[in-house]
Design an enzyme around this catalytic site. Structure first.
Site, PDB file in Angstrom:
ATOM      1  N   ARG A 195     115.403   9.046 -89.486  1.00 47.84           N
ATOM      2  CA  ARG A 195     115.649   8.070 -90.542  1.00 47.84           C
ATOM      3  C   ARG A 195     115.628   8.829 -91.866  1.00 47.84           C
ATOM      4  NH1 ARG A 195     111.727   6.000 -87.062  1.00 47.84           N
ATOM      5  NH2 ARG A 195     112.331   4.111 -85.928  1.00 47.84           N
ATOM      6  N   LYS A 220     107.806   5.371 -88.166  1.00 49.06           N
ATOM      7  CA  LYS A 220     107.260   4.047 -88.448  1.00 49.06           C
ATOM      8  C   LYS A 220     105.885   3.884 -87.805  1.00 49.06           C
ATOM      9  CE  LYS A 220     111.584   1.447 -89.021  1.00 49.06           C
ATOM     10  NZ  LYS A 220     112.407   0.328 -88.497  1.00 49.06           N
ATOM     11  N   HIS A 247     121.852   5.812 -91.995  1.00 50.84           N
ATOM     12  CA  HIS A 247     121.300   5.380 -90.708  1.00 50.84           C
ATOM     13  C   HIS A 247     122.344   5.490 -89.599  1.00 50.84           C
ATOM     14  CE1 HIS A 247     117.725   3.752 -88.842  1.00 50.84           C
ATOM     15  NE2 HIS A 247     118.462   2.896 -88.150  1.00 50.84           N
ATOM     16  N   ARG A 303     121.949   8.542 -87.599  1.00 52.22           N
ATOM     17  CA  ARG A 303     120.940   8.415 -86.535  1.00 52.22           C
ATOM     18  C   ARG A 303     121.555   7.730 -85.316  1.00 52.22           C
ATOM     19  NH1 ARG A 303     115.254   7.695 -85.454  1.00 52.22           N
ATOM     20  NH2 ARG A 303     114.740   5.612 -84.666  1.00 52.22           N
ATOM     21  N   HIS A 360     111.376   5.388 -80.535  1.00 50.93           N
ATOM     22  CA  HIS A 360     111.351   3.960 -80.232  1.00 50.93           C
ATOM     23  C   HIS A 360     110.127   3.630 -79.379  1.00 50.93           C
ATOM     24  CE1 HIS A 360     115.991   3.499 -80.783  1.00 50.93           C
ATOM     25  NE2 HIS A 360     115.337   3.411 -81.919  1.00 50.93           N
ATOM     26  N   TYR A 380     122.141   1.436 -77.165  1.00 52.72           N
ATOM     27  CA  TYR A 380     123.144   2.501 -77.265  1.00 52.72           C
ATOM     28  C   TYR A 380     124.034   2.561 -76.039  1.00 52.72           C
ATOM     29  CZ  TYR A 380     120.642   3.968 -81.387  1.00 52.72           C
ATOM     30  OH  TYR A 380     120.067   3.981 -82.643  1.00 52.72           O
TER      31      TYR A 380
END
Length: 307
Positions: A161, A185, A253, A256, A279, A288
């Site tokens: 990110r 995150k 983004h 990514r 994730h 994806y």
């Protein structure tokens, strides 16, 4: 006038050399830009009633440029295609001015067509290559161009990110080997690979930094020497996507997303991609597979005789 340029053919050869040698643009980018310029010159042949010469290019006005854009619209060409074509012609005119061949201020007054806002999606490999090629911009200070390229390489090569990349410090990168530990995150840490080309771009950027890149300083800095602001990085990204003729969905983004989608298309398994992206849930990564399925269907519909 530049002593080496006596004709329009010489000027085009000079620009091509700049793209191939100075910019080290991909074959795809060079071909696309030359095709765009050829289309513009073909329009001028019809518009002026003769094959254009260097003096004709210098004398073009904003109305001539708008007539070209209007012709493209009448032909039903996509706005993204027209934006890229205008970028190519601008690049050619700018280089001619820098080289002392001719100058034309009118090209700078023509606005690119507005592109429709779309939901972010991955870039194709060619689009990604275009973005990386354009980041190494000779109109920018050498270290700034190296910074922009290194940032894009990190986003695409490591699936980061933009906030994660901008939070890195010089010491973290210099002390890293083939991998880099980053904090994502929720302060969750993960390991991402530092591919050789990514490492090369980072080393070139650090070597060019005017402050010597102290270990305790931010990895990516602005012209004032402070940590690069995300808004500044995103604005630069918007400039690059306009130059490449890409739509609004081409965001930091999206690099990514491209990282994940291209890995999946290359045979990487979902669990590996999940770890690389950080994730928490595999279900987040599984989206994806839908993106890749769309690309596979697009190829199938184009190539299969029964499609």
């Amino acid at each position: 006038m530049n002593a080496c340029v006596h004709s329009l053919e010489d000027a085009i050869a000079l620009w091509r050399e700049r793209l191939e040698v100075e910019r080290r643009a991909s074959d795809h980018t060079v071909r696309a830009y030359l095709d765009d310029l050829a289309g513009f010159l073909a329009f001028l042949t019809d518009h002026l009633g003769k094959t254009p010469e260097l003096a004709d290019l210098a004398g073009l006005g904003a109305a001539d440029m708008r007539a070209w854009l209007a012709r493209r619209t009448a032909r039903g060409l996509a706005r993204t295609s027209t934006a890229r074509a205008l970028s190519a012609v601008r690049g050619f005119f700018r280089h001619m001015e820098r080289q002392g061949v001719f100058a034309n201020a009118a090209i700078g007054t023509v606005r690119s067509p507005k592109l429709a806002r779309q939901v972010p999606r991955p870039l194709s490999t060619d689009q990604t290559t275009d973005m990386l090629d354009l980041a190494d911009d000779e109109d920018q200070p050498r270290w700034v161009a190296a910074r922009d390229l290194a940032l894009l390489m990190l986003l695409y090569g490591g699936g980061m990110r933009i906030g994660e990349a901008l939070a890195l410090d010089v010491g973290t990168v210099r002390g890293a080997g083939d991998t880099l530990r980053i904090t994502g995150k929720g302060n969750k840490q993960r390991i991402v690979p530092l591919l050789p080309r990514v490492r090369e771009s980072l080393d070139a950027y650090l070597a060019s930094r005017p402050d010597g890149a102290p270990a305790a300083s931010a990895l990516f800095i602005g012209v004032q020497g402070k940590r690069l602001n995300a808004g500044v990085a995103q604005r630069r990204f918007r400039e690059l996507r306009t130059l490449a003729g890409l739509p609004d969905n081409a965001t930091p983004h999206a690099m990514r997303h491209s990282f994940a989608t291209h890995l999946l298309a290359g045979g990487a398994d979902l669990r590996t991609i999940q770890e690389l992206l950080g994730h928490a849930s595999l279900s987040t990564t599984q989206r994806y597979t839908d993106v890749d399925a769309e690309s596979l269907l697009a190829v199938y519909r184009t190539a299969h005789p029964r499609a």
